[in-house]
Motif scaffolding. Sequence first.
Motif, PDB file in Angstrom:
ATOM      1  N   LEU A  87      -7.612  -0.128   3.370  1.00  0.00           N
ATOM      2  CA  LEU A  87      -6.395   0.531   2.894  1.00  0.00           C
ATOM      3  C   LEU A  87      -5.637  -0.439   1.999  1.00  0.00           C
ATOM      4  CD1 LEU A  87      -5.182   2.182   6.240  1.00  0.00           C
ATOM      5  CD2 LEU A  87      -6.702   3.140   4.496  1.00  0.00           C
ATOM      6  N   ASN A  88      -5.470  -0.080   0.749  1.00  0.00           N
ATOM      7  CA  ASN A  88      -4.778  -0.941  -0.215  1.00  0.00           C
ATOM      8  C   ASN A  88      -3.273  -0.697  -0.161  1.00  0.00           C
ATOM      9  OD1 ASN A  88      -7.196  -1.996  -1.079  1.00  0.00           O
ATOM     10  ND2 ASN A  88      -7.419  -0.556  -2.778  1.00  0.00           N
ATOM     11  N   LEU A  89      -2.530  -1.797  -0.141  1.00  0.00           N
ATOM     12  CA  LEU A  89      -1.072  -1.740  -0.125  1.00  0.00           C
ATOM     13  C   LEU A  89      -0.531  -2.533  -1.307  1.00  0.00           C
ATOM     14  CD1 LEU A  89      -0.385  -2.403   3.676  1.00  0.00           C
ATOM     15  CD2 LEU A  89      -0.721  -0.213   2.545  1.00  0.00           C
ATOM     16  N   ILE A  90       0.458  -1.998  -1.990  1.00  0.00           N
ATOM     17  CA  ILE A  90       1.168  -2.687  -3.065  1.00  0.00           C
ATOM     18  C   ILE A  90       2.646  -2.730  -2.677  1.00  0.00           C
ATOM     19  CG2 ILE A  90       1.783  -2.693  -5.498  1.00  0.00           C
ATOM     20  CD1 ILE A  90      -1.160  -3.240  -4.985  1.00  0.00           C
ATOM     21  N   PHE A  91       3.144  -3.945  -2.477  1.00  0.00           N
ATOM     22  CA  PHE A  91       4.503  -4.149  -1.982  1.00  0.00           C
ATOM     23  C   PHE A  91       4.753  -3.333  -0.706  1.00  0.00           C
ATOM     24  CE2 PHE A  91       5.063  -5.090  -6.573  1.00  0.00           C
ATOM     25  CZ  PHE A  91       5.449  -6.417  -6.443  1.00  0.00           C
ATOM     26  N   GLY A  92       3.733  -3.291   0.161  1.00  0.00           N
ATOM     27  CA  GLY A  92       3.851  -2.614   1.435  1.00  0.00           C
ATOM     28  C   GLY A  92       3.678  -1.107   1.388  1.00  0.00           C
ATOM     29  N   LYS A  93       3.421  -0.526   0.208  1.00  0.00           N
ATOM     30  CA  LYS A  93       3.259   0.924   0.085  1.00  0.00           C
ATOM     31  C   LYS A  93       1.785   1.259  -0.083  1.00  0.00           C
ATOM     32  CE  LYS A  93       4.921   4.962  -2.449  1.00  0.00           C
ATOM     33  NZ  LYS A  93       5.792   5.467  -3.538  1.00  0.00           N
ATOM     34  N   TYR A  94       1.341   2.304   0.663  1.00  0.00           N
ATOM     35  CA  TYR A  94      -0.071   2.696   0.638  1.00  0.00           C
ATOM     36  C   TYR A  94      -0.444   3.241  -0.731  1.00  0.00           C
ATOM     37  CZ  TYR A  94      -4.221   5.525   1.593  1.00  0.00           C
ATOM     38  OH  TYR A  94      -5.460   6.087   1.544  1.00  0.00           O
ATOM     39  N   PRO A 107      -3.665  -9.516  -5.060  1.00  0.00           N
ATOM     40  CA  PRO A 107      -3.534 -10.422  -3.896  1.00  0.00           C
ATOM     41  C   PRO A 107      -2.077 -10.556  -3.461  1.00  0.00           C
ATOM     42  CG  PRO A 107      -3.915 -11.673  -5.904  1.00  0.00           C
ATOM     43  CD  PRO A 107      -4.041 -10.241  -6.294  1.00  0.00           C
ATOM     44  N   ALA A 108      -1.914 -11.243  -2.345  1.00  0.00           N
ATOM     45  CA  ALA A 108      -0.574 -11.501  -1.804  1.00  0.00           C
ATOM     46  C   ALA A 108       0.178 -12.416  -2.766  1.00  0.00           C
ATOM     47  CB  ALA A 108      -0.696 -12.127  -0.425  1.00  0.00           C
ATOM     48  N   PRO A 109       1.459 -12.301  -2.834  1.00  0.00           N
ATOM     49  CA  PRO A 109       2.335 -11.446  -2.008  1.00  0.00           C
ATOM     50  C   PRO A 109       2.574 -10.052  -2.567  1.00  0.00           C
ATOM     51  CG  PRO A 109       3.663 -12.903  -3.337  1.00  0.00           C
ATOM     52  CD  PRO A 109       2.242 -13.221  -3.684  1.00  0.00           C
ATOM     53  N   VAL A 110       1.870  -9.710  -3.662  1.00  0.00           N
ATOM     54  CA  VAL A 110       2.081  -8.386  -4.253  1.00  0.00           C
ATOM     55  C   VAL A 110       1.349  -7.325  -3.441  1.00  0.00           C
ATOM     56  CG1 VAL A 110       1.779  -6.973  -6.312  1.00  0.00           C
ATOM     57  CG2 VAL A 110       2.412  -9.384  -6.528  1.00  0.00           C
ATOM     58  N   GLY A 111       0.076  -7.563  -3.189  1.00  0.00           N
ATOM     59  CA  GLY A 111      -0.737  -6.574  -2.487  1.00  0.00           C
ATOM     60  C   GLY A 111      -1.316  -7.130  -1.207  1.00  0.00           C
ATOM     61  N   SER A 112      -1.823  -6.216  -0.389  1.00  0.00           N
ATOM     62  CA  SER A 112      -2.481  -6.576   0.864  1.00  0.00           C
ATOM     63  C   SER A 112      -3.478  -5.482   1.220  1.00  0.00           C
ATOM     64  CB  SER A 112      -1.460  -6.771   1.991  1.00  0.00           C
ATOM     65  OG  SER A 112      -0.735  -5.573   2.201  1.00  0.00           O
ATOM     66  N   VAL A 113      -4.363  -5.772   2.166  1.00  0.00           N
ATOM     67  CA  VAL A 113      -5.431  -4.848   2.580  1.00  0.00           C
ATOM     68  C   VAL A 113      -5.451  -4.763   4.096  1.00  0.00           C
ATOM     69  CG1 VAL A 113      -7.898  -4.353   2.538  1.00  0.00           C
ATOM     70  CG2 VAL A 113      -6.817  -5.392   0.544  1.00  0.00           C
TER      71      VAL A 113
END
Length: 380
Positions: A87-94, A107-113
Amino acid sequence: MPWSDQGGPRNQNNNPWGQPGGPWGQGPGGGAQPPDLEELLRRSQEGLKQFLPSGFGGGGLAILVLLTLLAWLLSGFYTVGPNEIGLNLIFGKYRGKTQAGLNYNLPAPVGSVVKLAVTDRNVTDVGFREEAAPVEGRRRNAQAVRLGPDAPEESLMLTGDENIADVKFRVIWQIDPSKPEDYAFNVANPHTTVKAVAESAMREIVGESQIQKILTADRKVIEPACQALMQKVLDEYRSGVLVLQVLLLSVDPPQQVIAAFRDVTAAQQDLQRLGNEAEAYANRVVPEARGAAAEILQKAEAYREQTVAEARGQAARFEKIYEQYKNAPALTRQRLYIETMERVLGGAEKVILDDPSKGGASVAPFVPLPSFAPFQGGQK
C-alpha cells in the motif's frame, strides 16, 4: 558543567563564550540577540569546503546536491513478496496498492509503504486457549485442535429455551485481497475486532436455537450461519477481513449439569431406538395383515361367484325341467323320482335278492354286521 575543567576565560556572568548575556551577545534591551542567518550560511559553506577537495567550487556543490537527490529517489524502490500486497502512502495518504514484485514509491519522509500478508490465514479461538502443539503434528493435521484452558466468560451462552451452553469454536480468516486498504486503515486492532464479532454472532445464533438441537442436529447448521453473519458485520465495518471458515469444536452443557444432560440424551436415544423398533415391527406386521385380508376378500369373492353361478345353473335347469313337465307331467314325475332315488341310494350299501314269489328281483337294505366290534366280556 562539561566546560568547568577547560580553564577558559569567563566574565562576571559566568558565560563560557566570554560575552555577556549569551552566546550571541546582548541586545539593546539586555536580552539575547538572534544570530545573523547570512553569517551562519557563510560559516557552514566554509566548514563544508574544509571537507571537499581543493578546487571544488559552486558547480561541484550543485552536483553533490543532485547526486544526493538522485540517491534519495532511488531509495524508493521496494519489493513485495508473493503472499503480500503493498500500500503506497504519500504524506500519510493512501495512493494505491501494488502486487508482488519490484515496485516504486517516493521514499521517506514523503512516501511510505505498508506491506500486508493477504494470503496468510489467521486463527481466532473463542471460548478456550489452544495448547502449544508440536510443529510436525500441526503440519500433519491442520484441523487437529488441542483444547487448552477454558474461557467461560466467552464460551457460556444463553440458548433460546433459557438454557446455558458451553460453546467453543474457531474462526479461520484472512485479509481480503480485494480490499487490503480497509484492513490497514479502517480497523485499529483487527484481531480483537474479529474475535468480538465472532463471539457476538455466535451468541445471536445460539440465542435463537434450542439447546437440544444445538447438542445434536443443528451443529452443522450453526457453522455456516455464524460465518455468514460474521462476514455481513465485518463488511459493514469495512474491515477488509474475509472469513474463510467457522469450526464448532465442542458444544456441551455446563460442567455442573453435564451428568444430567447425558442421562437425558441417553433416554432420548432409547426413545428413538424403541420408536424405530416399533416402526420396523409395524412395517412387518401391517403388510402381512393386509395380505391376509386381501386373501380372505378374494376367497369370499370367489365363493360368491361360485354360489351365484351354481344357483343360476340350478334355476336354469329347473326352468328346462318345468318346460318338459308341462309337455308330459306323468313321465316327468316318474323320471324325477327315479333320478332322486338314484342319488339317494347310489352311495348306500345294498343287497339284491331274487324273490320268485314277487315275480322278479327286489332290493332290500341290510345292517352291515362286519362293521360292529365283537362282544367281549360283557362289553360292547
